[in-house]
Design a protein around this motif. Structure first.
Motif, PDB file in Angstrom:
ATOM      1  N   MET A  11       0.824  -1.195   0.000  1.00  0.00           N
ATOM      2  CA  MET A  11       0.000   0.000   0.000  1.00  0.00           C
ATOM      3  C   MET A  11       0.873   1.266   0.000  1.00  0.00           C
ATOM      4  O   MET A  11       0.640   2.197  -0.760  1.00  0.00           O
ATOM      5  CB  MET A  11      -0.924   0.006   1.215  1.00  0.00           C
ATOM      6  N   LEU A  12       1.901   1.279   0.834  1.00  0.00           N
ATOM      7  CA  LEU A  12       2.775   2.456   0.916  1.00  0.00           C
ATOM      8  C   LEU A  12       3.634   2.605  -0.347  1.00  0.00           C
ATOM      9  O   LEU A  12       3.879   3.731  -0.794  1.00  0.00           O
ATOM     10  CB  LEU A  12       3.651   2.373   2.166  1.00  0.00           C
ATOM     11  N   LEU A  13       4.069   1.497  -0.917  1.00  0.00           N
ATOM     12  CA  LEU A  13       4.832   1.568  -2.166  1.00  0.00           C
ATOM     13  C   LEU A  13       3.958   2.091  -3.306  1.00  0.00           C
ATOM     14  O   LEU A  13       4.428   2.842  -4.162  1.00  0.00           O
ATOM     15  CB  LEU A  13       5.409   0.200  -2.532  1.00  0.00           C
ATOM     16  N   SER A  14       2.694   1.695  -3.326  1.00  0.00           N
ATOM     17  CA  SER A  14       1.785   2.152  -4.383  1.00  0.00           C
ATOM     18  C   SER A  14       1.488   3.651  -4.274  1.00  0.00           C
ATOM     19  O   SER A  14       1.071   4.266  -5.247  1.00  0.00           O
ATOM     20  CB  SER A  14       0.483   1.354  -4.361  1.00  0.00           C
ATOM     21  N   LYS A  15       1.727   4.223  -3.100  1.00  0.00           N
ATOM     22  CA  LYS A  15       1.557   5.665  -2.921  1.00  0.00           C
ATOM     23  C   LYS A  15       2.813   6.439  -3.312  1.00  0.00           C
ATOM     24  O   LYS A  15       2.821   7.662  -3.264  1.00  0.00           O
ATOM     25  CB  LYS A  15       1.187   5.976  -1.473  1.00  0.00           C
ATOM     26  N   GLY A  16       3.891   5.719  -3.641  1.00  0.00           N
ATOM     27  CA  GLY A  16       5.105   6.379  -4.086  1.00  0.00           C
ATOM     28  C   GLY A  16       6.158   6.580  -3.014  1.00  0.00           C
ATOM     29  O   GLY A  16       7.157   7.257  -3.254  1.00  0.00           O
ATOM     30  N   ASN A  17       5.976   6.021  -1.835  1.00  0.00           N
ATOM     31  CA  ASN A  17       6.985   6.143  -0.780  1.00  0.00           C
ATOM     32  C   ASN A  17       8.207   5.312  -1.129  1.00  0.00           C
ATOM     33  O   ASN A  17       8.116   4.301  -1.828  1.00  0.00           O
ATOM     34  CB  ASN A  17       6.418   5.651   0.555  1.00  0.00           C
ATOM     35  N   ASP A  18       9.373   5.727  -0.620  1.00  0.00           N
ATOM     36  CA  ASP A  18      10.576   4.922  -0.851  1.00  0.00           C
ATOM     37  C   ASP A  18      10.798   3.966   0.320  1.00  0.00           C
ATOM     38  O   ASP A  18      10.104   4.019   1.335  1.00  0.00           O
ATOM     39  CB  ASP A  18      11.806   5.792  -1.129  1.00  0.00           C
ATOM     40  N   ARG A  19      11.772   3.105   0.165  1.00  0.00           N
ATOM     41  CA  ARG A  19      12.016   2.046   1.151  1.00  0.00           C
ATOM     42  C   ARG A  19      12.351   2.591   2.541  1.00  0.00           C
ATOM     43  O   ARG A  19      11.898   2.067   3.545  1.00  0.00           O
ATOM     44  CB  ARG A  19      13.156   1.152   0.666  1.00  0.00           C
ATOM     45  N   PHE A  20      13.166   3.637   2.585  1.00  0.00           N
ATOM     46  CA  PHE A  20      13.618   4.168   3.861  1.00  0.00           C
ATOM     47  C   PHE A  20      12.488   4.868   4.622  1.00  0.00           C
ATOM     48  O   PHE A  20      12.422   4.809   5.844  1.00  0.00           O
ATOM     49  CB  PHE A  20      14.833   5.081   3.659  1.00  0.00           C
ATOM     50  N   GLU A  21      11.583   5.541   3.893  1.00  0.00           N
ATOM     51  CA  GLU A  21      10.413   6.149   4.539  1.00  0.00           C
ATOM     52  C   GLU A  21       9.508   5.080   5.136  1.00  0.00           C
ATOM     53  O   GLU A  21       9.022   5.216   6.266  1.00  0.00           O
ATOM     54  CB  GLU A  21       9.610   6.972   3.521  1.00  0.00           C
ATOM     55  N   ILE A  22       9.291   4.018   4.374  1.00  0.00           N
ATOM     56  CA  ILE A  22       8.437   2.928   4.844  1.00  0.00           C
ATOM     57  C   ILE A  22       9.076   2.241   6.047  1.00  0.00           C
ATOM     58  O   ILE A  22       8.391   1.896   7.013  1.00  0.00           O
ATOM     59  CB  ILE A  22       8.160   1.929   3.705  1.00  0.00           C
ATOM     60  N   ARG A  23      10.375   2.082   5.989  1.00  0.00           N
ATOM     61  CA  ARG A  23      11.083   1.443   7.113  1.00  0.00           C
ATOM     62  C   ARG A  23      10.899   2.255   8.393  1.00  0.00           C
ATOM     63  O   ARG A  23      10.612   1.707   9.459  1.00  0.00           O
ATOM     64  CB  ARG A  23      12.564   1.308   6.774  1.00  0.00           C
ATOM     65  N   LYS A  24      11.079   3.583   8.299  1.00  0.00           N
ATOM     66  CA  LYS A  24      10.905   4.429   9.475  1.00  0.00           C
ATOM     67  C   LYS A  24       9.485   4.340  10.028  1.00  0.00           C
ATOM     68  O   LYS A  24       9.278   4.364  11.240  1.00  0.00           O
ATOM     69  CB  LYS A  24      11.216   5.892   9.134  1.00  0.00           C
ATOM     70  N   ARG A  25       8.542   4.223   9.127  1.00  0.00           N
ATOM     71  CA  ARG A  25       7.142   4.226   9.536  1.00  0.00           C
ATOM     72  C   ARG A  25       6.693   2.895  10.145  1.00  0.00           C
ATOM     73  O   ARG A  25       5.919   2.881  11.099  1.00  0.00           O
ATOM     74  CB  ARG A  25       6.276   4.549   8.320  1.00  0.00           C
ATOM     75  N   LEU A  26       7.170   1.780   9.617  1.00  0.00           N
ATOM     76  CA  LEU A  26       6.654   0.472  10.020  1.00  0.00           C
ATOM     77  C   LEU A  26       7.566  -0.345  10.925  1.00  0.00           C
ATOM     78  O   LEU A  26       7.137  -1.344  11.481  1.00  0.00           O
ATOM     79  CB  LEU A  26       6.341  -0.380   8.779  1.00  0.00           C
ATOM     80  N   GLU A  27       8.820   0.071  11.088  1.00  0.00           N
ATOM     81  CA  GLU A  27       9.768  -0.768  11.810  1.00  0.00           C
ATOM     82  C   GLU A  27       9.469  -0.830  13.305  1.00  0.00           C
ATOM     83  O   GLU A  27       9.249   0.175  13.966  1.00  0.00           O
ATOM     84  CB  GLU A  27      11.196  -0.261  11.597  1.00  0.00           C
ATOM     85  N   THR A  28       9.465  -2.056  13.806  1.00  0.00           N
ATOM     86  CA  THR A  28       9.374  -2.315  15.243  1.00  0.00           C
ATOM     87  C   THR A  28      10.496  -3.284  15.585  1.00  0.00           C
ATOM     88  O   THR A  28      11.167  -3.820  14.699  1.00  0.00           O
ATOM     89  CB  THR A  28       8.019  -2.937  15.632  1.00  0.00           C
ATOM     90  N   LYS A  29      10.665  -3.524  16.856  1.00  0.00           N
ATOM     91  CA  LYS A  29      11.728  -4.438  17.293  1.00  0.00           C
ATOM     92  C   LYS A  29      11.489  -5.858  16.772  1.00  0.00           C
ATOM     93  O   LYS A  29      12.430  -6.577  16.465  1.00  0.00           O
ATOM     94  CB  LYS A  29      11.792  -4.429  18.818  1.00  0.00           C
ATOM     95  N   ASP A  30      10.231  -6.252  16.625  1.00  0.00           N
ATOM     96  CA  ASP A  30       9.888  -7.617  16.234  1.00  0.00           C
ATOM     97  C   ASP A  30       9.910  -7.866  14.730  1.00  0.00           C
ATOM     98  O   ASP A  30      10.061  -9.006  14.297  1.00  0.00           O
ATOM     99  CB  ASP A  30       8.498  -7.979  16.766  1.00  0.00           C
ATOM    100  N   ASN A  31       9.736  -6.832  13.913  1.00  0.00           N
ATOM    101  CA  ASN A  31       9.594  -7.069  12.478  1.00  0.00           C
ATOM    102  C   ASN A  31      10.764  -6.568  11.633  1.00  0.00           C
ATOM    103  O   ASN A  31      10.637  -6.468  10.416  1.00  0.00           O
ATOM    104  CB  ASN A  31       8.291  -6.463  11.965  1.00  0.00           C
ATOM    105  N   THR A  32      11.897  -6.281  12.227  1.00  0.00           N
ATOM    106  CA  THR A  32      13.020  -5.688  11.504  1.00  0.00           C
ATOM    107  C   THR A  32      13.484  -6.549  10.335  1.00  0.00           C
ATOM    108  O   THR A  32      13.656  -6.056   9.226  1.00  0.00           O
ATOM    109  CB  THR A  32      14.207  -5.437  12.466  1.00  0.00           C
TER     110      THR A  32
END
Length: 168
Positions: A11-32
């Protein structure tokens, strides 16, 4: 079946976000680890738009080769008995998986296609006239798309261990 993380990334990629923006937004300790894997395996929207025609061409070549292999198995079905039919269908099955990955611009699809196409040159039949053209085209286009869509500078690097300074 897609997991929730993969769906959010799509969903975030389809909006044009890059990998690093998505990483900052979704990263947690469990899903790295899973987040890094999913982000590095999926193409950015701008790359999908830019390289859609070479990707379609590569997909059509692979589809043509796969259909040819399936027709070859169907033609030789009277000679092949029992388990041999399934053995002859392994190559088209692998090609269909790779085709699915390429159609959806997945990094692993380009990697597998390149490696398997290079290895297919070991078989004498793939070094004869019409087959060599398809094989070389798949090698060239898959390598080109892999390098253009997934340049190393745009991929999320592996985490570095704090104690040794080495990648985990």
């Amino acid at each position: 079946m897609k997991d929730e993380l993969s769906t959010q990334i799509d969903m975030l990629l389809s909006k044009g976000n890059d990998r690093f923006e998505i990483r900052k937004r979704l990263e947690t300790k469990d899903n790295t680890v899973a987040l890094r894997h999913h982000l590095n395996n999926k193409a950015l929207l701008k790359d999908k738009r830019t390289y859609r025609y070479p990707n379609i061409f590569l997909s059509l070549i692979l589809l043509f080769v796969t259909i040819g292999k399936i027709l070859g198995v169907v033609e030789d079905i009277r000679l092949a008995k029992g388990i041999y039919i399934f053995i002859f269908l392994i190559e088209p099955a692998v090609n269909m998986y790779i085709l699915k990955e390429i159609v959806f611009f997945k990094r692993t699809g380009y990697q597998f296609l390149f490696i398997i196409s290079v290895l297919s040159l070991l078989y004498q039949g793939n070094r004869e006239f019409p087959a060599i053209l398809f094989t070389l085209a798949m090698i060239t286009i898959s390598a080109f798309l892999y390098m253009k869509i997934f340049p190393k500078k745009n991929l999320i690097p592996a985490p570095v261990s704090k104690s040794s300074g080495k990648k985990r």
